[in-house]
Design a protein around this motif. Sequence first.
Motif, PDB file in Angstrom:
ATOM      1  N   GLY A 141      42.585  11.529  49.295  1.00 25.07           N
ATOM      2  CA  GLY A 141      41.972  10.293  48.838  1.00 25.07           C
ATOM      3  C   GLY A 141      41.757  10.258  47.345  1.00 25.07           C
ATOM      4  O   GLY A 141      41.927  11.257  46.638  1.00 25.07           O
ATOM      5  N   PRO A 142      41.337   9.102  46.823  1.00 23.20           N
ATOM      6  CA  PRO A 142      41.137   8.933  45.375  1.00 23.20           C
ATOM      7  C   PRO A 142      39.860   9.606  44.895  1.00 23.20           C
ATOM      8  O   PRO A 142      38.990   9.976  45.691  1.00 23.20           O
ATOM      9  N   LEU A 143      39.764   9.765  43.583  1.00 22.17           N
ATOM     10  CA  LEU A 143      38.563  10.308  42.952  1.00 22.17           C
ATOM     11  C   LEU A 143      38.058   9.273  41.957  1.00 22.17           C
ATOM     12  O   LEU A 143      38.572   9.145  40.853  1.00 22.17           O
ATOM     13  N   LYS A 144      37.056   8.505  42.369  1.00 24.31           N
ATOM     14  CA  LYS A 144      36.515   7.439  41.530  1.00 24.31           C
ATOM     15  C   LYS A 144      35.415   7.998  40.641  1.00 24.31           C
ATOM     16  O   LYS A 144      34.364   8.411  41.116  1.00 24.31           O
ATOM     17  N   LEU A 145      35.671   7.973  39.330  1.00 22.72           N
ATOM     18  CA  LEU A 145      34.708   8.509  38.374  1.00 22.72           C
ATOM     19  C   LEU A 145      34.052   7.438  37.515  1.00 22.72           C
ATOM     20  O   LEU A 145      33.003   7.676  36.920  1.00 22.72           O
ATOM     21  N   GLY A 146      34.667   6.270  37.396  1.00 23.77           N
ATOM     22  CA  GLY A 146      34.163   5.238  36.506  1.00 23.77           C
ATOM     23  C   GLY A 146      32.899   4.564  37.007  1.00 23.77           C
ATOM     24  O   GLY A 146      32.784   4.242  38.195  1.00 23.77           O
ATOM     25  N   LEU A 147      31.953   4.329  36.105  1.00 22.47           N
ATOM     26  CA  LEU A 147      30.711   3.627  36.449  1.00 22.47           C
ATOM     27  C   LEU A 147      30.943   2.126  36.515  1.00 22.47           C
ATOM     28  O   LEU A 147      31.854   1.590  35.879  1.00 22.47           O
ATOM     29  N   PHE A 161      40.925   7.900  36.940  1.00 24.99           N
ATOM     30  CA  PHE A 161      41.856   8.470  35.986  1.00 24.99           C
ATOM     31  C   PHE A 161      43.197   8.708  36.675  1.00 24.99           C
ATOM     32  O   PHE A 161      43.245   8.985  37.880  1.00 24.99           O
ATOM     33  N   SER A 162      44.281   8.609  35.918  1.00 24.98           N
ATOM     34  CA  SER A 162      45.552   9.114  36.416  1.00 24.98           C
ATOM     35  C   SER A 162      45.500  10.636  36.393  1.00 24.98           C
ATOM     36  O   SER A 162      44.570  11.236  35.847  1.00 24.98           O
ATOM     37  N   GLY A 163      46.493  11.282  36.972  1.00 27.89           N
ATOM     38  CA  GLY A 163      46.498  12.737  36.996  1.00 27.89           C
ATOM     39  C   GLY A 163      46.451  13.355  35.615  1.00 27.89           C
ATOM     40  O   GLY A 163      45.696  14.303  35.362  1.00 27.89           O
ATOM     41  N   VAL A 164      47.243  12.818  34.699  1.00 27.18           N
ATOM     42  CA  VAL A 164      47.277  13.338  33.334  1.00 27.18           C
ATOM     43  C   VAL A 164      45.946  13.085  32.628  1.00 27.18           C
ATOM     44  O   VAL A 164      45.420  13.954  31.917  1.00 27.18           O
ATOM     45  N   GLN A 165      45.375  11.903  32.824  1.00 20.34           N
ATOM     46  CA  GLN A 165      44.099  11.576  32.201  1.00 20.34           C
ATOM     47  C   GLN A 165      42.975  12.469  32.728  1.00 20.34           C
ATOM     48  O   GLN A 165      42.111  12.910  31.962  1.00 20.34           O
ATOM     49  N   LEU A 166      42.997  12.737  34.027  1.00 14.27           N
ATOM     50  CA  LEU A 166      41.973  13.607  34.613  1.00 14.27           C
ATOM     51  C   LEU A 166      42.087  15.022  34.049  1.00 14.27           C
ATOM     52  O   LEU A 166      41.068  15.664  33.745  1.00 14.27           O
ATOM     53  N   ALA A 167      43.308  15.505  33.897  1.00 22.21           N
ATOM     54  CA  ALA A 167      43.511  16.834  33.316  1.00 22.21           C
ATOM     55  C   ALA A 167      42.995  16.873  31.881  1.00 22.21           C
ATOM     56  O   ALA A 167      42.337  17.846  31.465  1.00 22.21           O
ATOM     57  N   TYR A 168      43.275  15.808  31.110  1.00 21.17           N
ATOM     58  CA  TYR A 168      42.783  15.762  29.728  1.00 21.17           C
ATOM     59  C   TYR A 168      41.258  15.738  29.697  1.00 21.17           C
ATOM     60  O   TYR A 168      40.629  16.446  28.894  1.00 21.17           O
ATOM     61  N   ALA A 169      40.646  14.916  30.561  1.00 22.05           N
ATOM     62  CA  ALA A 169      39.184  14.837  30.598  1.00 22.05           C
ATOM     63  C   ALA A 169      38.574  16.185  30.946  1.00 22.05           C
ATOM     64  O   ALA A 169      37.537  16.580  30.387  1.00 22.05           O
ATOM     65  N   ALA A 170      39.208  16.912  31.868  1.00 25.56           N
ATOM     66  CA  ALA A 170      38.699  18.231  32.255  1.00 25.56           C
ATOM     67  C   ALA A 170      38.780  19.206  31.085  1.00 25.56           C
ATOM     68  O   ALA A 170      37.827  19.946  30.799  1.00 25.56           O
ATOM     69  N   ILE A 171      39.909  19.204  30.372  1.00 24.11           N
ATOM     70  CA  ILE A 171      40.075  20.104  29.231  1.00 24.11           C
ATOM     71  C   ILE A 171      39.104  19.738  28.109  1.00 24.11           C
ATOM     72  O   ILE A 171      38.474  20.612  27.495  1.00 24.11           O
ATOM     73  N   ALA A 172      38.983  18.436  27.831  1.00 24.81           N
ATOM     74  CA  ALA A 172      38.058  17.993  26.789  1.00 24.81           C
ATOM     75  C   ALA A 172      36.626  18.361  27.141  1.00 24.81           C
ATOM     76  O   ALA A 172      35.836  18.769  26.263  1.00 24.81           O
ATOM     77  N   SER A 173      36.260  18.232  28.410  1.00 22.93           N
ATOM     78  CA  SER A 173      34.907  18.571  28.848  1.00 22.93           C
ATOM     79  C   SER A 173      34.616  20.052  28.648  1.00 22.93           C
ATOM     80  O   SER A 173      33.556  20.436  28.133  1.00 22.93           O
ATOM     81  N   PRO A 215      36.936   5.956  32.523  1.00 24.00           N
ATOM     82  CA  PRO A 215      37.790   5.671  33.690  1.00 24.00           C
ATOM     83  C   PRO A 215      37.775   4.206  34.138  1.00 24.00           C
ATOM     84  O   PRO A 215      38.737   3.739  34.750  1.00 24.00           O
ATOM     85  N   SER A 216      36.694   3.493  33.826  1.00 23.43           N
ATOM     86  CA  SER A 216      36.595   2.088  34.237  1.00 23.43           C
ATOM     87  C   SER A 216      37.387   1.149  33.343  1.00 23.43           C
ATOM     88  O   SER A 216      37.595  -0.015  33.694  1.00 23.43           O
ATOM     89  N   VAL A 217      37.835   1.635  32.183  1.00 21.23           N
ATOM     90  CA  VAL A 217      38.546   0.757  31.249  1.00 21.23           C
ATOM     91  C   VAL A 217      39.976   1.212  30.983  1.00 21.23           C
ATOM     92  O   VAL A 217      40.706   0.557  30.242  1.00 21.23           O
ATOM     93  N   THR A 218      40.400   2.320  31.579  1.00 19.72           N
ATOM     94  CA  THR A 218      41.796   2.727  31.439  1.00 19.72           C
ATOM     95  C   THR A 218      42.676   1.833  32.313  1.00 19.72           C
ATOM     96  O   THR A 218      42.206   1.217  33.274  1.00 19.72           O
ATOM     97  N   THR A 219      43.964   1.777  31.991  1.00 19.39           N
ATOM     98  CA  THR A 219      44.881   0.865  32.700  1.00 19.39           C
ATOM     99  C   THR A 219      46.001   1.588  33.450  1.00 19.39           C
ATOM    100  O   THR A 219      46.776   0.948  34.159  1.00 19.39           O
ATOM    101  N   SER A 220      46.097   2.893  33.313  1.00 22.08           N
ATOM    102  CA  SER A 220      47.176   3.618  33.984  1.00 22.08           C
ATOM    103  C   SER A 220      47.009   3.647  35.494  1.00 22.08           C
ATOM    104  O   SER A 220      47.989   3.747  36.239  1.00 22.08           O
ATOM    105  N   GLN A 221      45.775   3.562  35.956  1.00 19.84           N
ATOM    106  CA  GLN A 221      45.470   3.652  37.381  1.00 19.84           C
ATOM    107  C   GLN A 221      44.559   2.487  37.759  1.00 19.84           C
ATOM    108  O   GLN A 221      43.609   2.179  37.037  1.00 19.84           O
TER     109      GLN A 221
END
Length: 378
Positions: free
Chosen positions: A326-332, A158-170, A147-153
Amino acid sequence: MNRPSWTTLAPIVAIVALVPAWFAHPEGVVLGLLAVLLVGAVLAAVHHAEVVAHRVGEPYGSLVLAVAVTIIEVGLIVTLMVTADKDASGLARDTVFAAVMITVNGIVGISLLVGALKHHLAVFNPEGTGAALATVIALAVLCLVVPSVTTSQPGPEFSGVQLAYAAIASLTLYGMFVFTQTIRHRDFFLPVEHGQHTPTVLSSGGGDSFEHEPVDLDEDGHADPPTDRAALASLGLLVVSLVAVVGLAKIESPAIESGVAALGFPQAVVGVIIAMLVLAPETIAAVRAAARNRVQVSLNLALGSAMASIGLTIPAIAIASIWLDGPLKLGLNQLQTVLLLLTAAVAILTVVPGRTKPLQGGVHLVLLASFLFLTIAP
């Protein structure tokens, strides 16, 4: 007539006390008494989870505490994000990262240290432990570093789509590991004896056993295995304990946040405190297992908790974020990323041989101390 044990009374008293406290605003002595009940509920959860785990056997038993920890963790994160007075957008990240560092460095470190000091070498199965560690590293990097190196948000989000993908991958990674641990390669996650790298499983018709091991596998004096009735009773009391822990921790959380602020510590310390609280049952159970020369069980508990903390918590938080403001900050940040990568490198070197001396346990504990120190003084 036998009197009920404290492990039966503690969760019942805690849940009874929780009901009036939930609708009040306890302070002072009452808040202190509730904290004592919280500790009692955590310790009771340890006992009842071990009874259930012993009934179902390894490695299924290790999943019991892992799922229990995740339930507590998700409950605390969501309730604090909803009720916190300060910005809680990074609470999920701080708690999950703290859980990874505490499990991979703290629980693993103290288990290896105790096992090696008491039995000269801590012996475990590198195939199973390595698979668990690989899954933890993949989950941690995907959900906490990417999440700290993506550029969509903008920002560590994560963007909404990226967060959904991360959840499914997890969920996919976690599901694949559980299948591997419990069905496909169950023998890789069973305790091993000194001088072995794979367990000797004897066919007994009623379950797996180990050559030269006593019938009382947990060496705690309890019936081996517990009866179905005892296991079901412990399962019910485990659920009661978990509800009490989440509820009482929610009541104690304003005092925790006020104490952190009064000491001038960063907000990330709140996440560390939550992680330490919910991982207390795992830590106690892992140390007990290591003292009995069952280090593989300790590593199953530690890495299973780290995996569940990411693989189940992130998807749950992703779903909850639909209703959270509010936002959901996940990146370290950079410091946290360095500590995570250092932990991963050391853990890989620890796991590869399949046996360790006290040194490796001490190295992991120093990394945990470094994480705690740098969280307070970044």
